[in-house]
Design a protein around this motif. Structure first.
Motif, short mmCIF file in Angstrom:
data_model
loop_
_atom_site.label_atom_id
_atom_site.label_comp_id
_atom_site.label_asym_id
_atom_site.label_seq_id
_atom_site.Cartn_x
_atom_site.Cartn_y
_atom_site.Cartn_z
N ASP A 196 11.36 -2.62 -7.77
CA ASP A 196 11.37 -2.35 -9.22
C ASP A 196 10.27 -1.37 -9.59
O ASP A 196 10.46 -0.47 -10.42
N MET A 197 9.11 -1.51 -8.95
CA MET A 197 8.01 -0.58 -9.21
C MET A 197 8.40 0.83 -8.79
O MET A 197 8.07 1.81 -9.46
N LEU A 198 9.07 0.95 -7.65
CA LEU A 198 9.50 2.28 -7.20
C LEU A 198 10.52 2.87 -8.17
O LEU A 198 10.48 4.08 -8.47
N LEU A 199 11.44 2.03 -8.68
CA LEU A 199 12.44 2.53 -9.63
C LEU A 199 11.78 3.00 -10.93
O LEU A 199 12.16 4.02 -11.51
N LEU A 200 10.78 2.26 -11.43
CA LEU A 200 10.05 2.67 -12.63
C LEU A 200 9.31 3.97 -12.41
O LEU A 200 9.27 4.86 -13.26
N VAL A 246 12.34 -16.54 1.18
CA VAL A 246 12.69 -16.34 -0.24
C VAL A 246 11.56 -15.63 -0.98
O VAL A 246 11.78 -14.68 -1.75
N LEU A 247 10.31 -16.06 -0.74
CA LEU A 247 9.17 -15.42 -1.41
C LEU A 247 9.03 -13.96 -1.00
O LEU A 247 8.72 -13.09 -1.82
N ILE A 248 9.26 -13.69 0.29
CA ILE A 248 9.14 -12.30 0.77
C ILE A 248 10.19 -11.43 0.12
O ILE A 248 9.91 -10.28 -0.29
N HIS A 249 11.41 -11.94 -0.03
CA HIS A 249 12.45 -11.16 -0.71
C HIS A 249 12.08 -10.92 -2.18
O HIS A 249 12.33 -9.83 -2.71
N GLN A 250 11.48 -11.91 -2.83
CA GLN A 250 11.03 -11.70 -4.21
C GLN A 250 9.99 -10.59 -4.28
O GLN A 250 10.03 -9.74 -5.18
N LYS A 251 9.07 -10.58 -3.31
CA LYS A 251 8.04 -9.52 -3.31
C LYS A 251 8.68 -8.15 -3.12
O LYS A 251 8.30 -7.18 -3.80
N PHE A 252 9.63 -8.06 -2.21
CA PHE A 252 10.28 -6.76 -2.00
C PHE A 252 11.06 -6.32 -3.24
O PHE A 252 11.11 -5.13 -3.56
N PHE A 253 11.68 -7.27 -3.96
CA PHE A 253 12.36 -6.91 -5.21
C PHE A 253 11.38 -6.33 -6.22
O PHE A 253 11.66 -5.35 -6.92
N ILE A 254 10.19 -6.95 -6.30
CA ILE A 254 9.18 -6.47 -7.24
C ILE A 254 8.73 -5.05 -6.86
O ILE A 254 8.62 -4.15 -7.70
N LEU A 255 8.48 -4.86 -5.55
CA LEU A 255 8.04 -3.53 -5.10
C LEU A 255 9.13 -2.49 -5.34
O LEU A 255 8.84 -1.34 -5.71
N ASN A 266 0.84 -1.22 0.00
CA ASN A 266 0.00 0.00 0.00
C ASN A 266 0.87 1.26 0.00
O ASN A 266 0.51 2.26 -0.63
N ASN A 267 1.98 1.24 0.71
CA ASN A 267 2.86 2.40 0.73
C ASN A 267 3.46 2.66 -0.66
O ASN A 267 3.60 3.82 -1.08
N VAL A 268 3.81 1.59 -1.37
CA VAL A 268 4.34 1.76 -2.73
C VAL A 268 3.28 2.35 -3.65
O VAL A 268 3.54 3.28 -4.43
N LYS A 269 2.06 1.84 -3.56
CA LYS A 269 0.97 2.37 -4.40
C LYS A 269 0.66 3.83 -4.04
O LYS A 269 0.41 4.66 -4.93
N GLU A 290 5.38 -1.83 -15.47
CA GLU A 290 4.74 -1.78 -14.16
C GLU A 290 3.59 -2.77 -14.08
O GLU A 290 3.36 -3.42 -13.05
N LEU A 291 2.84 -2.90 -15.17
CA LEU A 291 1.73 -3.85 -15.21
C LEU A 291 2.26 -5.28 -15.06
O LEU A 291 1.67 -6.11 -14.34
N LEU A 292 3.37 -5.57 -15.75
CA LEU A 292 3.96 -6.90 -15.62
C LEU A 292 4.43 -7.17 -14.17
O LEU A 292 4.26 -8.27 -13.65
N LEU A 293 5.00 -6.13 -13.58
CA LEU A 293 5.44 -6.29 -12.19
C LEU A 293 4.26 -6.53 -11.26
O LEU A 293 4.35 -7.31 -10.30
N ILE A 294 3.17 -5.83 -11.50
CA ILE A 294 1.97 -6.02 -10.65
C ILE A 294 1.48 -7.45 -10.77
O ILE A 294 1.10 -8.10 -9.78
#
Length: 586
Positions: A128-132, A117-126, A67-70, A242-246
């Protein structure tokens, strides 16, 4: 015989009581172990609850981070980035706690590792969204630059402006954002790939012109329009990414939720199993407690019967014991009264203290019997030309020592008064003869006797000065002479007054001593007393040092010093022998 039977029965009663006590303690131990197992089981069941709570908190933090990223994507407000960082830290801490709670369970530990591992993947995705989202700041910066240029051109009469005009760059307005994104880029190790996407300084450099060159507003607007078109194309590409990341984030989140559900089901099943086991143990413990109570009641009835029988059979013994105690107390009173009367007789034999003080004005007597009566005694007799003084230590102490002291004191009196002997050595020779004769006159031979230090004292003139003429003889007890704190020992003969295998004549010592010196006669009770920090003997060396240090004081103070030192050294220990010390200042 009756007492023997009662003793045997008493032993049986004690044996029964010990058996009852052992059975009760053993049963209580088993009940305690069972209850401890149940309590430990219930304690362990609190852990699954904590695990489930931590998993729910992790899920809540992940949702909050998303929610903070969005929210940042919509508002570009810095607090959302700070909250996102806080969410990451809290999730890492809670994953660490989950590892601790599941350290003993290999399957649960593996699940926590997969979840991490899954949580780290989620943080990487979030991230990437912030970088975009950070790339779209260039378009916003160009809009602000164009607006500022138009405002400046309207205020400029020539319709043109130079480098001296202030240009608000994206770096100045977004300093904190740049700091966050640079930290993110360093973390992802993509500095080279992202430096060209996120470098507001290049925009600033493009906005700066040669100070000597004049640029028209239309030309600038054309350049900005071309840049905006390029940025529109880039923005479209960013939104597609961003859509792909979501979509990827949704897949990861679904896997995380599935993992949470699996772990929660496992913990719930484990809790049910433990509760069932605790219920079974509780029923077993109730049975044990019931059996323990029945067994304890039976054993207590048996013990009560045995004690009751013992009390009845022991009543007669108690009556006999009470009667015997009364008779013993009566006899003890008679014996004590007799010994007390013997003390009075012994005190009557001892020299009168007032008479002793009259003969020797500067003197003291320290006399401490171990019991009511003593084997130590002091003796003095005044003749026409001299004064005899002695300290004697008879064999033993208490009543036997007191009886021997009567015999020895009588022998000394006979030697001086009846046989009119004047030399101490002659007196001791005759005294030994009388003591041996007295103890050999009965049916039994007695080898008791005494140790003694005997002096005769008279004053005479030597070169016009009054001096003291001392004659001394001793049986095992020496004489100490102290002048100006210097101590001189006059040795005694190593033989007692009484039967002795190696008898020899006693030595008669003649001494001329100046006035003011101190003479000390004593028994061995003071030096042999145990005490001090380590419970050892006082010993003669320490006794000599004490007398030497005390000799400079008056005799009353010497007496107090000797008595206080003795009691302090003895402490709580028992006095082991009679004590007698005489000090005379010439």
């Amino acid at each position: 015989m009756s007492q023997t039977v009662i003793t045997k029965f008493e032993n049986k009663v004690w044996l029964i009581l010990l058996v009852v006590l052992a059975v009760v303690l053993l049963s209580g131990f088993f009940v305690y172990r069972s209850l401890s197992g149940i309590v430990n089981g219930l304690t362990e069941e609190a852990r699954p609850d904590e695990t489930v709570i931590l998993m729910k908190e992790v899920l809540y933090d992940l949702t909050d981070a998303e929610n903070n990223v969005k929210s940042y994507s919509l508002t570009n407000e810095i607090p959302y980035l700070e909250d996102y960082n806080l969410n990451v830290t809290e999730v890492e801490e809670k994953i660490g706690k989950l590892r601790e709670l599941t350290a003993d369970d290999a399957d649960s530990k593996l699940q926590v590792d997969s979840l991490d591992v899954l949580i780290h993947q989620k943080f990487f995705i979030l991230e990437d969204m912030l970088l975009l989202r950070g790339q779209s700041r260039v378009t916003n910066a160009l809009d602000r630059v164009a607006t500022h240029i138009e405002t400046s051109a309207a205020e400029d009469d020539g319709g043109v402006f130079s480098q001296e005009d202030k240009v608000i760059t994206a770096e100045q307005e977004k300093a904190e954002e740049d700091k966050f994104f640079k930290k993110l880029l360093n973390k992802r190790k993509k500095n080279e790939e992202t430096s060209t996407q996120q470098n507001p300084e290049e925009i600033t450099e493009e906005a700066v012109v040669d100070p000597n060159e004049k640029i028209t507003l239309d030309e600038i607007n054309q350049e900005i329009l071309q840049i905006k078109k390029e940025e529109a194309r880039i923005d479209k590409s960013v939104r597609e990414k961003e859509l792909l990341l979501i979509q990827e984030d949704k897949k990861v989140m679904d896997r995380i939720l599935a993992m949470f559900v699996q772990m929660e089901e496992k913990e719930t099943l484990s809790m049910d199993e433990k509760l069932a086991l605790a219920d079974t143990k509780s029923r077993q413990t109730n049975i044990l407690i019931g059996l323990f109570c029945i067994l304890a009641c039976v054993l207590l009835v048996i013990a009560g019967y045995a004690v009751n029988t013992y009390v009845k059979r022991n009543e007669a013994f108690k009556i006999a014991l009470r009667k015997a105690k009364q008779e013993t107390d009566a006899k003890n009173r008679e014996i004590t009264d007799s010994i007390t009367y013997a003390q009075k007789i012994q005190e009557a034999i001892l020299p009168d203290r007032k008479l002793f003080a009259a003969y020797l004005k500067e003197s003291f007597v320290l006399y401490k019997p171990k019991d009511i009566v003593a084997g130590d005694f002091y003796w003095t007799v005044k003749t026409d030309d001299r004064l005899f003084v002695a300290v004697a230590d008879c064999t033993g102490h208490g009543v036997p020592g007191a009886m021997v002291s009567v015999v020895c004191s009588t022998a000394l009196n006979r030697c001086v008064r009846e046989f009119e002997l004047k030399q101490p050595a002659q007196i001791l020779e005759k005294c030994r003869e009388l003591v041996i004769e007295t103890f050999a006159s009965g049916d039994y031979s007695v080898n008791d006797g005494m140790d003694i230090a005997l002096i005769s004292l008279k004053y005479t003139l030597d070169d016009g000065k009054e001096v003291a003429l001392i004659e001394y003889s001793g049986a095992n007890n020496s004489l100490y002479i102290v002048k100006n704190t210097a101590l001189q020992t006059v040795p005694a003969d190593k033989q007692p007054i009484g039967k002795y295998q190696y008898q020899k004549p006693f030595t008669n010592h003649k001494l001329i001593i100046e006035r003011g010196s101190m003479l000390y006669l004593f028994s061995d009770g003071y030096a042999d007393q145990f005490g001090g920090q380590y419970g050892k003997k006082f010993k003669y060396k320490q006794f000599q040092e004490l007398l030497s240090a005390s000799s400079r004081f008056d005799t009353d103070r010497q007496l107090d010093n000797l008595e206080n030192t003795f009691e302090s050294w003895r402490g709580s220990l028992e006095q082991i022998d009679d004590v007698c010390v005489i000090g005379v200042r010439l």
